[in-house]
Design an enzyme around this catalytic site. Structure first.
Site, PDB file in Angstrom:
ATOM      1  N   ARG A 140      -9.885  38.747   4.469  1.00  0.00           N
ATOM      2  CA  ARG A 140     -10.039  40.106   4.998  1.00  0.00           C
ATOM      3  C   ARG A 140      -9.274  40.280   6.310  1.00  0.00           C
ATOM      4  O   ARG A 140      -8.823  41.386   6.630  1.00  0.00           O
ATOM      5  CB  ARG A 140     -11.514  40.487   5.164  1.00  0.00           C
ATOM      6  CG  ARG A 140     -11.714  41.979   5.427  1.00  0.00           C
ATOM      7  CD  ARG A 140     -13.176  42.360   5.477  1.00  0.00           C
ATOM      8  NE  ARG A 140     -13.720  42.768   4.188  1.00  0.00           N
ATOM      9  CZ  ARG A 140     -13.801  44.022   3.766  1.00  0.00           C
ATOM     10  NH1 ARG A 140     -13.322  45.009   4.511  1.00  0.00           N
ATOM     11  NH2 ARG A 140     -14.346  44.319   2.601  1.00  0.00           N
TER      12      ARG A 140
ATOM     13  N   GLU B 240     -19.741  48.579   9.652  1.00  0.00           N
ATOM     14  CA  GLU B 240     -18.760  47.729  10.320  1.00  0.00           C
ATOM     15  C   GLU B 240     -17.632  48.460  11.044  1.00  0.00           C
ATOM     16  O   GLU B 240     -17.226  48.042  12.128  1.00  0.00           O
ATOM     17  CB  GLU B 240     -18.149  46.765   9.288  1.00  0.00           C
ATOM     18  CG  GLU B 240     -19.134  45.744   8.766  1.00  0.00           C
ATOM     19  CD  GLU B 240     -18.582  44.972   7.580  1.00  0.00           C
ATOM     20  OE1 GLU B 240     -18.422  43.755   7.703  1.00  0.00           O
ATOM     21  OE2 GLU B 240     -18.305  45.599   6.539  1.00  0.00           O
TER      22      GLU B 240
END
Length: 779
Positions: free
Chosen positions: A319, A728
């Site tokens: 990621r 997030e």
């Protein structure tokens, strides 16, 4: 609020379902549960070296200590001595030979009281054959660069040719620090044995199903014999996605052996010593660009200190690469990960899951180009946005390094709107003028955007289940696979259900998450809690509503189209019927009033070997501007003002979303400025308590803190009521603080040299950067 209330609870600012109990101290966490009869307490015995061979382990004194009922080692495990979340068999519950990090569990002691267990654990006598530990990226690379999992490479275009053809090139490196989760409630588990193989575990976990499978694996039983329950956590932030496995398994192992309930709760110090952190990275990069600030090529390597086993380091470092572009298009790009093995705790998930580290790299690239060309950093950001004008023009400026087309790009709009609303340009001019007259205090300002992909990159996790019961008095019991860690997931999903049935939130009971009601749950992570569980709950509601509509049509002789669920009543032709009356009548008509729901995210796929796919369902956007003041004599600084404009789509609950944005931003600010992890040369974590590890406190918040949600911007994908994830993405808005500090430091040298400020940008680092600027300005 009134308008929202008339239209139903969805989209209204409703308080957290446990808000009153949180404030009153009445919210029940695992350590608040009334002690079951016969409760015993477990504690972990930990290694005192970071790397080497365990030669012998003498536990006689531990067994003889007052109150001790049992001592457990790997030999006592009836199943498998492994709790690796990736099933690589690289994470034993208890070490048996090799020690791979300081604080690695060697055994557990079970006693009448927690204090007795804690004191007994310190009596073990271990003999080691110590070896030199590898503690950081540099040491791991120097020793050959062993990896804990397979690396990833993303590549698009001919990087070598584009780099060679670039009018200008530069190389650099940035160190990006880690972060401890510092949840208020430490790791904890309470295991209660049942009949035969049954085991119930109350676990402070974000991933009940994984804990279920791990406990079953360690005990050597089927998953059907293990039930995991979690009503709420006192914070998680990713630290309870895999790290809770150890504590649940040890508690269950002890409960099975002694046939008594067992609780395991470590001290804060031991919790910090034993559990993984946010990965710290070293990003080495080469950038090709031109005098107009257009990036032509990027070649970057993201090396991470992963720790002693794989844990989630594979997807985390993946990621990081997925977000090394942030909002920017790189015509030619190559990105590689190095998930390096080190003799430190195994780093794990943390809010953003590698994305923040990738974005810090992306913003450094922009900053380097800005200083090299003499252009304003915000202008360089604009010139490199996805979808903007390109050097040479032509299509294709919407394709990411992983070959997904960005279809919902609103980064430019968000930046423009925030720039206007916070008066960025005028303040920037005023700051430059003030700095020219101020020899000691220097101010800085920066505006940075965020583009964050929403979905698990492990595609199979993008699913959720729910269970909805409607009772004959019109009340509803709601259960789903998501877990509540203070983020407001439970109340958001309850709002979805209340809206679907046209009832009030007071008619809905939100029950604890349990694997006994909803099986095979995904972790509450990747910002997907509301997306997945909201849709699953809505699916269950729609099933029940379809049954009620069919019944009402027959019972009142109306067409199904004439039956509508309105806020406060059900319209049945010309009639208005209260939900409870319809339900009661349906029950008498033998209509099923319970349903399961399920949702699987569409459109997503990912081929890791090829480095291609469509791993994200959509992107969440935002932008933040920070203004800081630094003392160039000490390096101390203050965040004077922050303005945020964030994209939540059509918000399910604006109050909850704003809270997430504020909290996420401050947590990100702590990561980038004050929170520093320090290991000594022996591999012992020195920052293992509030006295040595500096998280942000209330006085660290920006003095002026303006947060706004982007209006009239529904999600272009059909998510739950067109909302967007908000767990997030806000954390990465805090990157603006790092760049505002960099701007202030750069003013010392007339903004001619890139400060290359590493993170965390502690006062010591800021002062060193100031002195470097002065030296380079003179030179």
């Amino acid at each position: 609020m009134q308008a929202g209330a008339k239209a139903g609870p969805l989209g209204a600012s409703r308080i957290h379902d446990s808000a009153a109990r949180h404030v009153a101290g009445e919210a029940v966490y695992i350590d608040d549960i009334a002690a079951p009869a016969g409760l015993l307490h477990a504690y972990l015995g930990l290694s005192t070296i970071a790397h080497g061979q365990l030669v012998s382990l003498d536990l006689d004194a531990v067994r003889a200590a007052p109150g001790v009922r049992a001592v457990l080692t790997a030999a006592d495990i009836p199943g498998v001595n492994d709790i690796s979340s990736t099933h690589r068999h690289d994470e034993p519950v208890f070490a048996t030979d090799m020690i791979l990090h300081h604080g690695q569990p060697l055994f557990a002691v079970v006693a009448q009281t927690r204090e007795a267990a804690r004191h007994a654990a310190a009596l073990a006598k271990a003999v080691y054959e110590e070896a030199q530990p590898l503690l950081d990226v540099a040491a791991a690379r120097a020793a050959g660069g062993a990896l804990v999992t397979d690396p990833l490479k993303l590549e698009r275009g001919d990087v070598a040719a584009a780099m060679a053809a670039s009018p200008r090139r530069l190389k650099g490196s940035i160190e990006i620090g880690g972060q401890d989760h510092f949840y208020l409630e430490s790791q904890i588990a309470l295991a209660i044995p049942g009949e035969e193989e049954d085991m119930q575990v109350f676990s402070s976990t974000q991933h009940p199903s994984e804990v279920q499978h791990m406990v079953a694996q360690v005990l050597g039983v089927g998953s059907h014999a293990v039930t995991i329950e979690v009503r709420r956590m006192g914070g998680g932030f990713g630290g309870k996605e895999t790290q809770s496995n150890l504590f649940a398994c040890v508690a269950a192992l002890a409960a099975r052996k002694l046939k008594r309930p067992v609780k395991l709760r470590p001290d804060r110090d031991d919790d910090m010593i034993v559990t993984g952190k946010r990965h710290d990275f070293v990003c080495d990069y080469e950038i090709g660009f031109d005098d107009e600030g257009q990036i032509h090529a990027v070649d970057a390597v993201f090396a991470a200190r992963c720790g002693w086993n794989a844990d989630l380091s594979g997807p985390v470092t993946d990621r990081a690469l997925f977000h090394m572009d942030n909002c920017y298009f790189y015509p030619a790009v190559r990105a590689r990960s190095e998930p390096l093995l080190t003799h430190t705790v195994s780093n794990t998930a943390f809010r953003g899951f590698g994305g923040p580290q990738g974005m810090v790299g992306a913003e450094r690239f922009i900053e380097e180009v800005a200083f090299a060309t003499g252009l304003d950093p915000l202008e360089v950001r604009r010139r490199n946005l996805y979808g903007g004008a390109s050097f040479g023009g032509g299509p294709g400026r919407n394709v990411t390094p992983y070959h997904q087309t960005v279809e919902d790009n609103i980064a430019g709009e968000v930046i423009d709107a925030l720039e206007r609303s916070c008066d960025y340009r005028e303040r920037q001019r005023a700051i430059r003028e003030a700095n020219a007259k101020s020899p000691v205090i220097k101010r800085g300002i920066a505006l940075t955007p965020v583009k964050f992909g929403i979905s698990f990159t492990a595609t199979w996790y993008n699913q959720a289940g729910a269970l909805v019961h409607v009772y004959t008095d019109g009340t509803v019991m709601l259960n789903h696979g998501g877990t509540e860690m203070g983020q407001g997931l439970y109340v958001k999903v309850a709002q979805v259900v209340a809206q679907a049935f046209g009832i009030g939130l007071d008619q809905i009971k939100i029950t604890a998450t349990t694997t006994g009601k909803v099986p095979n749950t995904s972790a509450t992570a990747a910002s997907s809690g509301s997306d997945l569980n909201g849709m699953a709950a809505l699916d269950a509601c729609e099933t029940i509503k379809a049954r009620l509509v069919e019944f009402a049509a027959k019972h009142w002789q109306e067409s199904p189209e004439a039956i509508l669920f309105r806020p406060g009543f059900i319209q049945v032709g010309a009639r208005e019927i209260v939900f409870a009356d319809l339900v009661k009548a349906a029950y008498m008509g033998r209509v099923q009033l319970s349903a399961t729901g399920f949702y699987a995210t569409p459109k997503i796929h990912w081929d890791r070997k090829a480095g291609r796919g469509h791993p994200f369902y959509y992107f969440a956007y935002g932008a933040a501007a920070a203004e800081v003041a630094i003392d160039t004599l000490t390096g101390e600084y203050k965040v004077e003002r922050v303005d945020i404009l964030h994209d939540c789509g059509t918000s399910l609950n604006p109050a909850i979303d704003k809270g997430q944005i504020e909290g996420g931003f401050v947590q990100g600010m702590g990561w980038l400025t004050t929170e520093e992890l320090v290991w000594d040369e022996k591999g012992v974590l020195k920052t293992h308590a509030p006295s040595t590890y500096k998280i942000p406190v209330a006085s660290d918040r920006p003095r002026i803190f303006n947060v706004a949600l982007l209006q009239d911007a529904p999600n272009r994908e059909p998510t739950i009521h067109r909302s967007k994830a908000v767990g997030e993405p806000p954390l990465m808005l805090a990157i603006c603080v790092l760049h505002a500090l960099s701007d202030a430091v750069a003013s010392v040298g007339g903004h001619r040299v890139c400060p290359r400020l590493d993170t965390p940008a502690t006062p010591e680092r800021v002062l060193a950067a100031v002195e470097r600027m002065r030296a380079e300005a003179v030179g």
